[in-house]
Structures are given as structure tokens and as C-alpha cells.
Motif scaffolding. Sequence first.
Motif, PDB file in Angstrom:
ATOM      1  N   TYR A 199       0.802  -1.212   0.000  1.00 44.14           N
ATOM      2  CA  TYR A 199       0.000   0.000   0.000  1.00 44.14           C
ATOM      3  C   TYR A 199       0.837   1.265   0.000  1.00 44.14           C
ATOM      4  O   TYR A 199       0.296   2.372   0.026  1.00 44.14           O
ATOM      5  N   LYS A 200       2.163   1.112  -0.035  1.00 43.96           N
ATOM      6  CA  LYS A 200       2.995   2.274  -0.339  1.00 43.96           C
ATOM      7  C   LYS A 200       2.764   2.678  -1.795  1.00 43.96           C
ATOM      8  O   LYS A 200       3.076   3.787  -2.208  1.00 43.96           O
ATOM      9  N   SER A 201       2.216   1.728  -2.550  1.00 43.30           N
ATOM     10  CA  SER A 201       1.782   2.000  -3.916  1.00 43.30           C
ATOM     11  C   SER A 201       0.403   2.642  -3.866  1.00 43.30           C
ATOM     12  O   SER A 201      -0.573   2.016  -3.441  1.00 43.30           O
ATOM     13  N   VAL A 202       0.323   3.885  -4.288  1.00 40.70           N
ATOM     14  CA  VAL A 202      -0.967   4.587  -4.314  1.00 40.70           C
ATOM     15  C   VAL A 202      -1.949   3.850  -5.212  1.00 40.70           C
ATOM     16  O   VAL A 202      -3.149   3.771  -4.937  1.00 40.70           O
ATOM     17  N   ILE A 203      -1.425   3.267  -6.294  1.00 41.74           N
ATOM     18  CA  ILE A 203      -2.280   2.568  -7.252  1.00 41.74           C
ATOM     19  C   ILE A 203      -2.864   1.308  -6.625  1.00 41.74           C
ATOM     20  O   ILE A 203      -4.074   1.052  -6.707  1.00 41.74           O
ATOM     21  N   MET A 204      -2.024   0.493  -6.000  1.00 44.58           N
ATOM     22  CA  MET A 204      -2.520  -0.736  -5.378  1.00 44.58           C
ATOM     23  C   MET A 204      -3.495  -0.435  -4.253  1.00 44.58           C
ATOM     24  O   MET A 204      -4.503  -1.126  -4.087  1.00 44.58           O
ATOM     25  N   LYS A 205      -3.203   0.583  -3.479  1.00 41.52           N
ATOM     26  CA  LYS A 205      -4.080   0.937  -2.357  1.00 41.52           C
ATOM     27  C   LYS A 205      -5.470   1.304  -2.875  1.00 41.52           C
ATOM     28  O   LYS A 205      -6.486   0.883  -2.318  1.00 41.52           O
ATOM     29  N   ARG A 206      -5.505   2.079  -3.955  1.00 41.96           N
ATOM     30  CA  ARG A 206      -6.798   2.469  -4.518  1.00 41.96           C
ATOM     31  C   ARG A 206      -7.528   1.253  -5.093  1.00 41.96           C
ATOM     32  O   ARG A 206      -8.740   1.118  -4.945  1.00 41.96           O
ATOM     33  N   ALA A 207      -6.761   0.354  -5.722  1.00 41.83           N
ATOM     34  CA  ALA A 207      -7.381  -0.832  -6.314  1.00 41.83           C
ATOM     35  C   ALA A 207      -8.033  -1.707  -5.256  1.00 41.83           C
ATOM     36  O   ALA A 207      -9.117  -2.260  -5.473  1.00 41.83           O
ATOM     37  N   PHE A 208      -7.397  -1.842  -4.093  1.00 39.21           N
ATOM     38  CA  PHE A 208      -7.941  -2.674  -3.029  1.00 39.21           C
ATOM     39  C   PHE A 208      -9.084  -1.977  -2.287  1.00 39.21           C
ATOM     40  O   PHE A 208     -10.080  -2.595  -1.923  1.00 39.21           O
ATOM     41  N   GLU A 209      -8.952  -0.685  -2.045  1.00 32.59           N
ATOM     42  CA  GLU A 209      -9.940   0.030  -1.236  1.00 32.59           C
ATOM     43  C   GLU A 209     -11.180   0.433  -2.013  1.00 32.59           C
ATOM     44  O   GLU A 209     -12.228   0.662  -1.438  1.00 32.59           O
ATOM     45  N   LYS A 210     -11.054   0.585  -3.350  1.00 32.19           N
ATOM     46  CA  LYS A 210     -12.194   0.938  -4.210  1.00 32.19           C
ATOM     47  C   LYS A 210     -12.974   2.119  -3.640  1.00 32.19           C
ATOM     48  O   LYS A 210     -14.150   1.998  -3.257  1.00 32.19           O
ATOM     49  N   PRO A 215     -14.125  -1.352  -8.766  1.00 34.69           N
ATOM     50  CA  PRO A 215     -12.698  -1.344  -9.104  1.00 34.69           C
ATOM     51  C   PRO A 215     -12.306  -0.463 -10.280  1.00 34.69           C
ATOM     52  O   PRO A 215     -11.192   0.046 -10.319  1.00 34.69           O
ATOM     53  N   GLY A 216     -13.205  -0.256 -11.243  1.00 32.76           N
ATOM     54  CA  GLY A 216     -12.809   0.478 -12.453  1.00 32.76           C
ATOM     55  C   GLY A 216     -13.321   1.896 -12.507  1.00 32.76           C
ATOM     56  O   GLY A 216     -13.891   2.318 -13.524  1.00 32.76           O
ATOM     57  N   ASP A 217     -13.140   2.674 -11.441  1.00 29.71           N
ATOM     58  CA  ASP A 217     -13.621   4.053 -11.453  1.00 29.71           C
ATOM     59  C   ASP A 217     -12.764   4.897 -12.403  1.00 29.71           C
ATOM     60  O   ASP A 217     -11.695   4.476 -12.850  1.00 29.71           O
ATOM     61  N   TYR A 218     -13.247   6.092 -12.711  1.00 24.64           N
ATOM     62  CA  TYR A 218     -12.601   6.909 -13.742  1.00 24.64           C
ATOM     63  C   TYR A 218     -11.143   7.194 -13.427  1.00 24.64           C
ATOM     64  O   TYR A 218     -10.279   7.170 -14.322  1.00 24.64           O
ATOM     65  N   ARG A 219     -10.833   7.456 -12.150  1.00 26.57           N
ATOM     66  CA  ARG A 219      -9.450   7.780 -11.778  1.00 26.57           C
ATOM     67  C   ARG A 219      -8.544   6.572 -11.965  1.00 26.57           C
ATOM     68  O   ARG A 219      -7.426   6.693 -12.465  1.00 26.57           O
ATOM     69  N   MET A 220      -9.020   5.376 -11.585  1.00 17.71           N
ATOM     70  CA  MET A 220      -8.224   4.167 -11.766  1.00 17.71           C
ATOM     71  C   MET A 220      -7.978   3.905 -13.246  1.00 17.71           C
ATOM     72  O   MET A 220      -6.872   3.520 -13.653  1.00 17.71           O
ATOM     73  N   LEU A 221      -8.993   4.118 -14.076  1.00 18.45           N
ATOM     74  CA  LEU A 221      -8.812   3.918 -15.508  1.00 18.45           C
ATOM     75  C   LEU A 221      -7.787   4.902 -16.078  1.00 18.45           C
ATOM     76  O   LEU A 221      -6.959   4.538 -16.920  1.00 18.45           O
ATOM     77  N   GLU A 222      -7.826   6.146 -15.618  1.00 19.86           N
ATOM     78  CA  GLU A 222      -6.844   7.132 -16.076  1.00 19.86           C
ATOM     79  C   GLU A 222      -5.424   6.714 -15.700  1.00 19.86           C
ATOM     80  O   GLU A 222      -4.486   6.853 -16.486  1.00 19.86           O
ATOM     81  N   PRO A 229       4.163   5.130 -12.965  1.00 15.14           N
ATOM     82  CA  PRO A 229       4.116   5.055 -11.489  1.00 15.14           C
ATOM     83  C   PRO A 229       3.890   6.425 -10.894  1.00 15.14           C
ATOM     84  O   PRO A 229       4.368   7.441 -11.426  1.00 15.14           O
ATOM     85  N   ILE A 230       3.181   6.487  -9.775  1.00 18.80           N
ATOM     86  CA  ILE A 230       2.875   7.770  -9.142  1.00 18.80           C
ATOM     87  C   ILE A 230       3.255   7.777  -7.663  1.00 18.80           C
ATOM     88  O   ILE A 230       2.991   8.745  -6.965  1.00 18.80           O
ATOM     89  N   SER A 231       3.865   6.690  -7.183  1.00 20.72           N
ATOM     90  CA  SER A 231       4.188   6.573  -5.764  1.00 20.72           C
ATOM     91  C   SER A 231       5.663   6.872  -5.518  1.00 20.72           C
ATOM     92  O   SER A 231       6.378   7.307  -6.425  1.00 20.72           O
ATOM     93  N   LYS A 232       6.107   6.615  -4.287  1.00 20.25           N
ATOM     94  CA  LYS A 232       7.498   6.869  -3.913  1.00 20.25           C
ATOM     95  C   LYS A 232       8.117   5.623  -3.309  1.00 20.25           C
ATOM     96  O   LYS A 232       7.417   4.710  -2.864  1.00 20.25           O
ATOM     97  N   ASN A 233       9.461   5.607  -3.304  1.00 20.85           N
ATOM     98  CA  ASN A 233      10.222   4.521  -2.679  1.00 20.85           C
ATOM     99  C   ASN A 233       9.768   3.160  -3.201  1.00 20.85           C
ATOM    100  O   ASN A 233       9.582   2.995  -4.395  1.00 20.85           O
ATOM    101  N   ILE A 234       9.541   2.185  -2.320  1.00 26.73           N
ATOM    102  CA  ILE A 234       9.166   0.855  -2.799  1.00 26.73           C
ATOM    103  C   ILE A 234       7.789   0.862  -3.446  1.00 26.73           C
ATOM    104  O   ILE A 234       7.457  -0.023  -4.244  1.00 26.73           O
ATOM    105  N   GLY A 235       6.989   1.893  -3.149  1.00 26.50           N
ATOM    106  CA  GLY A 235       5.690   2.013  -3.793  1.00 26.50           C
ATOM    107  C   GLY A 235       5.786   2.117  -5.299  1.00 26.50           C
ATOM    108  O   GLY A 235       4.893   1.653  -6.021  1.00 26.50           O
TER     109      GLY A 235
END
Length: 276
Positions: A199-210, A215-222, A229-235
Amino acid sequence: MDKILEGRRSYPRIKSNLRVDISKDILAETIDLSEGGMGFSTQEIITSPEISLQIQFPESNFRFKTEARLVWKRDLESGGSWYGVEFTGLNEAQKAELRKELIKIQIKGLLNEIKIPETKKLVSDFFLRDMLNYIGEVIKLGLCVTEEKRYCEDLERNLDQLSTQILLKGYCLEEVLSDKKIMQKVKELFRHLISTWAYKSVIMKRAFEKPRGYPGDYRMLEIIYDSKPISKNIGVYFDNYFLKNPYAVAVRIRKDRLREMLINFLNETDLNKVNI
């Protein structure tokens, strides 16, 4: 406060109720515990920023001692205080042992629900062998990411291989488990245990939390369309792992195919003859 603390934590925490012996004969009970630190409650007042403590796991006879640093304090309405400490005296071997004990506590309730001995062993092996090894390797990779301070393709390949292997083991477990409710709990525990890093990955966190409820909201599709990648470090590495997932690739292919179809339609159609 819980959300703030969760963002700062480096290891998954579990709710626990263990006896804690602190220097100067102070007794306390744990509220939550991880291999990096813990929260505990006590009626005594602790003023020293550095303390020594000992925690006993009665069911396994596992006990560890460590030095710790006081990080925060909160007074409780029922009296006494809730303290948060960071462990400062554990070596890597001790952390690995503590990590194993914490996972044992996590899966205890699940294993008690499983009546078939062979199934119980499969689930136990998945967490105490496969998952334990995966977490240990991810921790090492996280340290390497911090030291590198730049993106490293070798680290990306290592994380990709580790993550693919643990997911394949999970798929294999799902194939042999007939009880879907048990498998769902296995998945929930898996996500909890790896969430601190994944969940240091902003993308994975959003995918799991919905956050939008699906799961396929407009922001996730974008995010999937951009494929960056949009996160930092190991994310960042978990971002890339997600973006290379066949499901994410399929979303981009469908988008590109639809664009091609629209372009072909416009090129082949006499718009003057189209009723709009």
C-alpha cells in the motif's frame, strides 16, 4: 490518530493482549504489536524516553527482550495511559523470530476453523513458510530501495519474481481448498500482512480500497491508461508491478482498440450523409 499512525508504520500491526514487563517493575498490557514497535497500556507513569521491556508469548513460550524508545503517549479515559514505543534493540534474527510469532497469532483463529488436518497444514505452510519468506525478502528489497535512492531495474525484477511466486502459491492453494469462506479469509490475511509495503503504492491501495465502490472508477482507468508510477520509494516498484498486470494491460489494449475503431469509422464514413 489511527490513520496517521498507519501511514507512518513500517510493519503490519496486530491486536494483542500480552504481558509486558518494563524496567523498574512496571507491568503493562499490549494493545497492538509489530516487529518494529508496539502500543501498550499501563497505570504507571513512564517519564524516561528510553526503556527496557520483555514480552512473553505464553502459548508458544516465545519471549524476547529489547530496548525501546518512547514515541508518543495518550491518556485513557479509564485511567492510565496508552504509550507507543519503537524497538531499538532487536537484531535481524530476533525480528525474524518475532515476525513468525506475529503471523502465528494472526492465523490462529483461521486454523482453528479448519477441521481437515491436511488442509490446515497447507494453510499453515502458506503463511509460516511461503508468506514469511516473501515478507522477509520484501523487507530486504525495501532497505535496498532506500539505499539506492534511484530506480533500479534489478530490484524491480526481484520484486516481480517474488510477487509472482507468492501469488502462484496462493492460486495453487485456492485450487485445493474446497471451502470458499476459508479461502476468502486467507486472502484477507494475505492482504493485511503485505499491505504495509504494497500500500505504499498509491495505485494498489486504490485498487484494493475501491473508494468509489467499484474497481474500475474513472481515476483508476486514467492511471492505467497513463501507465506511469505515481508513488514513492518501494511504492514505485509495486506501481509498476500493478501496471504490468495482464488485467491492466488488457484495459489499455481495449482503449487503444476502441480508438482505432473510432478512427476507422470516421475515415470510412461520409459525415455529410450521417443523421446527427
